[in-house]
Motif scaffolding. Structure first.
Motif, PDB file in Angstrom:
ATOM      1  N   THR A 226       0.812  -1.215   0.000  1.00 36.01           N
ATOM      2  CA  THR A 226       0.000   0.000   0.000  1.00 36.01           C
ATOM      3  C   THR A 226       0.847   1.268   0.000  1.00 36.01           C
ATOM      4  O   THR A 226       0.299   2.374   0.054  1.00 36.01           O
ATOM      5  N   GLY A 227       2.158   1.110  -0.052  1.00 35.97           N
ATOM      6  CA  GLY A 227       3.052   2.250   0.083  1.00 35.97           C
ATOM      7  C   GLY A 227       3.605   2.781  -1.222  1.00 35.97           C
ATOM      8  O   GLY A 227       3.266   2.320  -2.317  1.00 35.97           O
ATOM      9  N   PRO A 228       4.521   3.745  -1.114  1.00 34.74           N
ATOM     10  CA  PRO A 228       5.047   4.431  -2.298  1.00 34.74           C
ATOM     11  C   PRO A 228       5.947   3.578  -3.174  1.00 34.74           C
ATOM     12  O   PRO A 228       6.039   3.808  -4.378  1.00 34.74           O
ATOM     13  N   ARG A 229       6.635   2.588  -2.584  1.00 34.73           N
ATOM     14  CA  ARG A 229       7.519   1.748  -3.395  1.00 34.73           C
ATOM     15  C   ARG A 229       6.709   0.919  -4.389  1.00 34.73           C
ATOM     16  O   ARG A 229       7.007   0.891  -5.589  1.00 34.73           O
ATOM     17  N   ALA A 230       5.677   0.239  -3.905  1.00 39.36           N
ATOM     18  CA  ALA A 230       4.837  -0.552  -4.799  1.00 39.36           C
ATOM     19  C   ALA A 230       4.156   0.333  -5.834  1.00 39.36           C
ATOM     20  O   ALA A 230       4.054  -0.033  -7.009  1.00 39.36           O
ATOM     21  N   GLN A 231       3.708   1.490  -5.409  1.00 41.40           N
ATOM     22  CA  GLN A 231       3.049   2.394  -6.347  1.00 41.40           C
ATOM     23  C   GLN A 231       3.991   2.817  -7.466  1.00 41.40           C
ATOM     24  O   GLN A 231       3.619   2.831  -8.643  1.00 41.40           O
ATOM     25  N   ALA A 232       5.224   3.131  -7.120  1.00 38.31           N
ATOM     26  CA  ALA A 232       6.200   3.539  -8.129  1.00 38.31           C
ATOM     27  C   ALA A 232       6.457   2.420  -9.126  1.00 38.31           C
ATOM     28  O   ALA A 232       6.500   2.642 -10.348  1.00 38.31           O
ATOM     29  N   LEU A 233       6.621   1.197  -8.629  1.00 48.54           N
ATOM     30  CA  LEU A 233       6.905   0.076  -9.512  1.00 48.54           C
ATOM     31  C   LEU A 233       5.716  -0.237 -10.422  1.00 48.54           C
ATOM     32  O   LEU A 233       5.887  -0.515 -11.609  1.00 48.54           O
ATOM     33  N   LEU A 234       4.511  -0.200  -9.877  1.00 51.15           N
ATOM     34  CA  LEU A 234       3.322  -0.500 -10.673  1.00 51.15           C
ATOM     35  C   LEU A 234       3.024   0.586 -11.698  1.00 51.15           C
ATOM     36  O   LEU A 234       2.436   0.317 -12.747  1.00 51.15           O
ATOM     37  N   ASN A 235       3.432   1.804 -11.407  1.00 55.78           N
ATOM     38  CA  ASN A 235       3.121   2.915 -12.303  1.00 55.78           C
ATOM     39  C   ASN A 235       3.862   2.855 -13.632  1.00 55.78           C
ATOM     40  O   ASN A 235       3.439   3.474 -14.609  1.00 55.78           O
ATOM     41  N   VAL A 236       4.963   2.128 -13.687  1.00 55.98           N
ATOM     42  CA  VAL A 236       5.776   2.135 -14.897  1.00 55.98           C
ATOM     43  C   VAL A 236       4.992   1.602 -16.100  1.00 55.98           C
ATOM     44  O   VAL A 236       5.004   2.203 -17.185  1.00 55.98           O
ATOM     45  N   SER A 237       4.304   0.491 -15.922  1.00 53.77           N
ATOM     46  CA  SER A 237       3.518  -0.048 -17.034  1.00 53.77           C
ATOM     47  C   SER A 237       2.396   0.901 -17.439  1.00 53.77           C
ATOM     48  O   SER A 237       2.061   1.020 -18.621  1.00 53.77           O
ATOM     49  N   ILE A 238       1.807   1.569 -16.457  1.00 55.46           N
ATOM     50  CA  ILE A 238       0.739   2.530 -16.758  1.00 55.46           C
ATOM     51  C   ILE A 238       1.281   3.652 -17.637  1.00 55.46           C
ATOM     52  O   ILE A 238       0.673   4.031 -18.648  1.00 55.46           O
ATOM     53  N   GLU A 239       2.421   4.188 -17.268  1.00 59.02           N
ATOM     54  CA  GLU A 239       3.014   5.299 -18.027  1.00 59.02           C
ATOM     55  C   GLU A 239       3.297   4.893 -19.470  1.00 59.02           C
ATOM     56  O   GLU A 239       2.954   5.612 -20.413  1.00 59.02           O
ATOM     57  N   TRP A 240       3.911   3.720 -19.653  1.00 62.23           N
ATOM     58  CA  TRP A 240       4.277   3.303 -21.011  1.00 62.23           C
ATOM     59  C   TRP A 240       3.060   2.872 -21.818  1.00 62.23           C
ATOM     60  O   TRP A 240       3.073   2.957 -23.056  1.00 62.23           O
ATOM     61  N   SER A 241       2.001   2.448 -21.160  1.00 58.80           N
ATOM     62  CA  SER A 241       0.798   2.062 -21.898  1.00 58.80           C
ATOM     63  C   SER A 241       0.162   3.255 -22.594  1.00 58.80           C
ATOM     64  O   SER A 241      -0.618   3.089 -23.536  1.00 58.80           O
ATOM     65  N   ARG A 242       0.486   4.454 -22.137  1.00 59.00           N
ATOM     66  CA  ARG A 242      -0.071   5.672 -22.735  1.00 59.00           C
ATOM     67  C   ARG A 242       0.731   6.154 -23.935  1.00 59.00           C
ATOM     68  O   ARG A 242       0.348   7.127 -24.586  1.00 59.00           O
TER      69      ARG A 242
END
Length: 239
Positions: free
Chosen positions: A113-129
């Motif tokens: 639930t913290g910032p580390r997991a959020q940062a790692l999960l966000n990478v695919s979201i960013e590139w999907s755009r």
């Protein structure tokens, strides 16, 4: 999320050299090898990196996977691979607090639930755009590898070898013994439902809502799963 598995298959299909790096600065862009090259990295989609990839005529492939399966994969991988500290150059922390803990632990919940997991999960979201990116669903790759890889090659270009043979040679059960650091561990979509109890799963889904919504993933836990059962299954898998 299965990036290494996909890299192996694409390297075989296109008879390409392959490299895996933690940051774009690890690559000597001025001395790239001739011919086909696959670069695997987990890095934010910065304008500079996007421009560099286009400058050198790379095609972008983005693989996504259910966030809870990704987090379970990290939990088993981190104790075996100290280089996880290099992911995103340590953005949001590292994996030391979750090394050796079960998936029901408060330490793992804080991580998920913290910032580390959020940062790692966000990478695919960013590139999907990225408008030119080819998106690939990990669950499809596991369940229907031939059709999924065939659809991907329609974006990347004709292959040099037979797709079916490459998929067979790179089956997860064949690759698993070659990776002592835990790559290719289970590879089963929805595996998290045997390891993460319902209330835990809901709290993670609430905290990482964007990672679920971006690719249409749902949080449907096993309502009957008890902490003790999850921990027993975890111990069996880890040993």
């Amino acid at each position: 999320s299965g990036n290494t598995w996909l890299r192996y298959m694409l390297a075989a299909l296109y008879q390409a050299e392959q490299i895996a790096v933690h940051t774009p600065n690890d690559i000597d862009w001025q001395a790239l090898p001739q011919g086909n090259l696959i670069v695997q990295t987990h890095w934010h989609r910065t304008p500079e990196l996007a421009r560099t990839l286009r400058q050198y005529d790379f095609k972008i492939v983005v693989l996504h996977r259910h966030p809870l399966d990704v987090l379970i994969s990290i939990l088993q991988f981190a104790p075996r691979e100290p280089d996880t500290a290099c992911w995103l150059s340590g953005e949001g922390g590292d994996e030391r607090a979750i090394c050796g803990v079960p998936p029901t632990s408060s330490e793992f919940l804080a991580y998920c639930t913290g910032p580390r997991a959020q940062a790692l999960l966000n990478v695919s979201i960013e590139w999907s755009r990225d408008p030119d990116a080819a998106l690939l669903c990990y669950e499809d790759l596991v369940q229907n590898p031939n059709s999924t890889v065939t659809a991907l090659t329609s974006c990347l270009g004709p292959t040099r070898v037979d797709i079916g043979q490459v998929i067979e040679r790179n089956a997860l059960d064949r690759l698993r013994p070659t990776a002592p650091n835990g790559h290719f561990w289970q590879g089963t979509p929805g595996h998290w439902r045997k390891l993460i109890p319902a209330e835990f799963a809901r709290r993670v889904a609430d905290a990482q809502r964007e990672a679920f919504d971006a690719f249409g993933y749902e949080c449907r836990p096993d309502m009957s799963l008890q902490d003790s059962d999850a921990e027993t299954i975890w111990r069996e898998l880890c040993h």
